[in-house]
Design an enzyme around this catalytic site. Structure first.
Site, PDB file in Angstrom:
ATOM      1  CG  ASP A   1      -2.258  -0.802   0.766  1.00 32.21           C
ATOM      2  OD1 ASP A   1      -2.726  -1.117  -0.215  1.00 32.21           O
ATOM      3  OD2 ASP A   1      -2.617  -1.217   2.088  1.00 32.21           O
TER       4      ASP A   1
ATOM      5  NE  ARG B   1      -1.460   1.705   4.203  1.00 23.75           N
ATOM      6  CZ  ARG B   1      -1.693   2.840   3.397  1.00 23.75           C
ATOM      7  NH1 ARG B   1      -3.084   3.399   3.681  1.00 23.75           N
ATOM      8  NH2 ARG B   1      -0.974   3.686   2.991  1.00 23.75           N
TER       9      ARG B   1
ATOM     10  CG  HIS C   1      -7.982   7.930   5.298  1.00 23.46           C
ATOM     11  ND1 HIS C   1      -7.255   7.048   4.519  1.00 23.46           N
ATOM     12  CD2 HIS C   1      -7.821   7.492   6.572  1.00 23.46           C
ATOM     13  CE1 HIS C   1      -6.305   6.463   5.336  1.00 23.46           C
ATOM     14  NE2 HIS C   1      -6.673   6.662   6.728  1.00 23.46           N
TER      15      HIS C   1
ATOM     16  NE  ARG D   1      -8.097   2.426   7.869  1.00 24.76           N
ATOM     17  CZ  ARG D   1      -7.568   2.343   6.847  1.00 24.76           C
ATOM     18  NH1 ARG D   1      -6.449   3.106   6.814  1.00 24.76           N
ATOM     19  NH2 ARG D   1      -7.899   1.694   5.760  1.00 24.76           N
TER      20      ARG D   1
ATOM     21  CB  CYS E   1      -5.071   7.753  -1.688  1.00 25.89           C
ATOM     22  SG  CYS E   1      -6.530   7.659  -0.770  1.00 25.89           S
TER      23      CYS E   1
END
Length: 271
Positions: free
Chosen positions: A68, A93, A168, A139, A264
């Site tokens: 990612d 991550r 997000h 998150r 992103c």
């Protein structure tokens, strides 16, 4: 209205090792294979478009154990050359944060803060001239908001995300003109109280409709004139033009399989 583009400096990471083998957001389905050559081509188109618009693109070296990393926006937040590192919510991550901090230290950034509280960089932080908008609910920890305020010395506005598809802040809100505190957002991604805050602070914001939000249309990047956005968000094109912006549709369909698109993939390095 005449709009002026401001040259930007971005950090990106090639999708060399991008794949979807786990699911940490509703968009990720390991049963749907990624076409890696196509993902690479789509990412290169985005990188090259930035450069053609006069922006600088720095590159972070991808790591094979971190698929990612292509979603470089999540690795840090940079304001006035000061770097607030990330602390990822999911173990898959977690190591990306260190890779980002190493890059900053190796590239002349002297103030790099390793956070105590979970934040996922520009995934949940959006910068305008007056505020640091901060998402929470899926998150980033609310405690990271005060940590960011103390580090950057700017007012932090906490916003509650309530729809897991928009996990997000950068999937539900985009800064169109930071200097003018101009944004666009999808109201239904936020709690009722947060919608009220957004209406009060940004009464003239562009409001996205469900179809455009579902096409990841808020996961966009603006330089103050050009707005690079997912090509499926067709309902945003005319409203952006009406406000003097130049929308540039981009195809990042393979990267959407990981729950990310234009923003992103793009971290802004604010000097």
């Amino acid at each position: 209205m005449n709009r002026d583009a401001t040259p930007r400096r971005y950090l990106m990471c090639a999708p060399t090792h991008f794949r979807v083998t786990y699911s940490i957001n509703p968009w990720m389905d390991p049963s749907k294979p990624v076409d890696l050559p196509l993902a690479q081509t789509q990412w290169e188109d985005l990188r090259d478009r930035y450069r053609s618009l006069g922006h600088t693109v720095e590159l972070l070296t991808p790591r094979p154990d971190l698929p990612d990393m292509v979603f470089a926006a999540n690795g840090a937040t940079v304001i006035d050359g000061r770097v607030l590192g990330a602390l990822f919510a999911y173990r898959e991550r977690f190591e990306e944060a260190g890779a980002h901090r190493d890059w900053f230290r190796e590239n002349g950034f002297d103030e790099v803060h390793e956070p105590e509280h979970v934040n996922e960089g520009e995934g949940d932080f959006a910068v305008t001239a007056s505020y640091l908008l901060a998402g929470r609910g899926f998150r980033s920890s609310p405690l990271s908001h005060m940590e960011a305020q103390e580090f950057f010395g700017v007012p932090v506005i906490g916003l509650d995300l309530v729809d897991p598809r928009y996990y997000h802040l950068d999937t539900a809100l985009c800064v169109l003109d930071a200097a003018a505190d101009e944004i666009m957002y999808y109201p239904d991604a936020f709690s009722a109280a947060s919608r009220s805050v957004l209406r009060r602070l940004f009464p003239d914001a562009l409001l996205a409709k469900e179809a455009d939000a579902a096409a990841f249309g808020l996961n966009s990047v603006s330089d103050g004139r050009h707005v690079l956005l997912p090509q499926g968000a067709t309902g945003l094109l005319d409203p952006l033009r009406d406000r003097g912006f130049e929308p540039i549709p981009m195809d990042l369909g393979e990267l959407l399989k990981g729950g990310g698109s234009v923003k992103c993939c793009t971290q802004e390095l604010r000097a």
